[in-house]
Design an enzyme around this catalytic site. Structure first.
Site, short mmCIF file in Angstrom:
data_model
loop_
_atom_site.label_atom_id
_atom_site.label_comp_id
_atom_site.label_asym_id
_atom_site.label_seq_id
_atom_site.Cartn_x
_atom_site.Cartn_y
_atom_site.Cartn_z
N SER A 129 0.84 -1.17 -0.04
CA SER A 129 0.41 0.10 0.46
C SER A 129 0.88 1.40 -0.05
CB SER A 129 -0.68 0.15 1.24
OG SER A 129 -0.36 -0.34 2.15
N ASP A 417 -4.63 7.89 8.21
CA ASP A 417 -5.51 6.23 8.15
C ASP A 417 -4.74 5.38 9.35
OD1 ASP A 417 -3.87 4.86 6.83
OD2 ASP A 417 -5.51 4.88 5.58
N HIS A 420 -1.01 4.82 6.70
CA HIS A 420 -0.63 5.27 6.28
C HIS A 420 -0.47 6.87 5.60
CE1 HIS A 420 -3.42 1.72 4.65
NE2 HIS A 420 -1.86 1.29 4.27
#
Length: 450
Positions: A129, A417, A420
């Site tokens: 990610s 979040d 990240h």
């Protein structure tokens, strides 16, 4: 020292002969010791104005523009030539455009001329990610708002409010943002492909989306290598046909392209979150799996090399023990927190992973003699950003907080979040490593080729 190097390499005509390096000009001596104005009387002076301007921050920083204006005003002349001895930051296409627009030329030293920018025509990215630009989005459905609100103004498949480090890397090389390999609509692969998906691991895992609560991507690093191999073979078969295949990279881009890697974080978080399931593991047990992670990572690098890849840019992994989502969901005792509030046990394994990764990269340089492998210390950068947030212009960062998994929409936030990073943080991280300051070897991004 720089004057000696300029004399030695004959970069500046008119310098007097320097017999010994111990010869020091009065201006340099005074400048090193005190904040004293530049002396107008000295044993040697140039016949015309010569300016040495040391730029530490990136060209895009306001400090360069304001600094240039002050120099122009002070001497009453315009900077005609910007000379660089070893400054990789001067080699970006955007910086060159800026200088030309303002009437300045960039002049390279003899040593710098021997290695001009690599001019990477493409980027092929592997990861999770931290660099996913829509892979998991395409496979398992879109991200909700407010993801993407800062730059794209809608969810773009990136786990951030805006751009990621890989986006800023592409921008700096004059390349478009990478399309996700799994995204079949609206993608353009002419300048590279992104095989990264959020939740990807180095080692294959059975805790996959969507069946597991703490699910990880089924597109582990070995699968990404298979995807790359298939993509390369098919591209080489169809690229000559043109038409709809024009959105594919040229055949030689696979040799000339930059191969970027940012993965390993989820292998450790999978182990950590197994603590919350029936398969409970200790920190030492998770640590014991790291050598196999590194072994499998090395095998993938060798696999890409066997397929023609030569330029490798490898990020280590970040301080997971500082991430709010980790500290919110995993058990931690007050005495296990460092002075900044980060969980020491959950940073211990990433540090061990990074140690073995760096050793593996050193070994890979011996095993793959035609490759350039650059190891980038992202851990140190992220830890510095988190622990020195206010000094760096960000909001105060508290690793341990009750809402560790919620969005932080503060314009100066570091974490988006709980896991990240925000676009602002990603940009800061990029700006620190792009010139090679946190790399081994200390190679700027645009010089990271054989």
């Amino acid at each position: 020292m720089e004057i000696w190097r300029c004399f030695k390499e004959n970069d500046v005509k008119g310098l007097p002969k320097i017999v010994h390096l111990v010869d020091v000009y009065e201006a340099c001596q005074l400048g090193k010791q005190h904040q004293i104005p530049f002396p107008f009387q000295s044993s040697w002076k140039a016949k015309r104005t010569i300016i040495a301007y040391s730029l530490i921050s990136l060209w895009s920083n306001d400090s360069f523009i304001s600094g240039r204006q002050k120099v122009d005003t002070f001497i009453g002349l315009k900077i005609n030539t910007l000379r660089t001895v070893s400054g990789g930051e001067y080699l970006s296409n955007e910086f060159d455009k800026y200088c030309r627009h303002n009437g300045s030329l960039i002049s390279f030293s003899n040593s710098q001329k021997s290695k001009l920018a690599c001019n990477f025509p493409a980027i092929f990215n592997f990861g999770d990610s931290n660099s996913d630009t829509g892979g998991l989005f395409a496979a398992f459905g879109p991200l909700p708002s407010p993801y993407g609100q800062t730059f794209f103004h809608h969810p773009s498949g990136r786990y951030s409010d805006g751009r990621l480090m890989i986006d800023f890397m592409a921008e700096s090389l004059g390349l478009p943002y990478l399309s996700a390999y799994l995204d079949s609509v609206g993608s353009n692969f002419s300048h590279g492909t992104n095989f990264a998906t959020a939740g990807s691991t180095i080692r294959p895992t059975t805790n996959n989306y969507p069946s597991s609560k703490y699910g990880f991507s089924p597109f582990s690093l070995n699968v990404q290598l298979i995807e790359y191999s298939y993509f390369k073979n098919r591209t080489e078969k169809y690229i000559t046909q043109g038409g709809e295949f024009a959105a594919l990279p040229k055949a030689d881009y696979f040799l000339k392209g930059l191969y970027t890697f940012d993965i390993g974080q989820n292998d450790m978080t999978e182990g950590y979150f197994s603590i919350l399931t029936n398969d409970k593991k200790t920190n030492d047990q998770i640590k014991a799996t790291v050598p196999d992670m590194i072994s499998q990572f090395s095998n993938v690098i060798k696999g890409v090399y066997a397929l023609g890849g030569r330029s490798f840019w490898i990020h280590n992994t970040g301080p997971l023990g500082c991430y709010p989502f980790v500290l919110k969901n995993l058990p931690i005792k007050p005495e296990q927190l460092d002075k900044y509030g980060c969980g020491i046990p959950y940073n211990d394994v990433p540090q061990y992973f990074n140690q073995l990764l760096k050793e593996a990269v050193i070994q890979l340089r011996k095993d793959l003699p035609l490759a350039a492998l650059t190891y980038v210390d992202i851990y140190s950068l992220k830890y510095t950003l988190i622990t020195q947030a206010t000094k760096l212009g960000f909001e105060t960062f508290l690793p341990y907080r009750p809402n560790g998994g919620e969005f932080d929409t503060d314009p100066k936030a570091i974490m988006w979040d709980g896991t990240h990073f925000t676009e602002m943080a990603n940009k800061w991280l990029f700006q620190q490593f792009v010139n090679g300051s946190f790399s081994d070897p200390p190679t700027p991004l645009n010089l990271a080729c054989p």
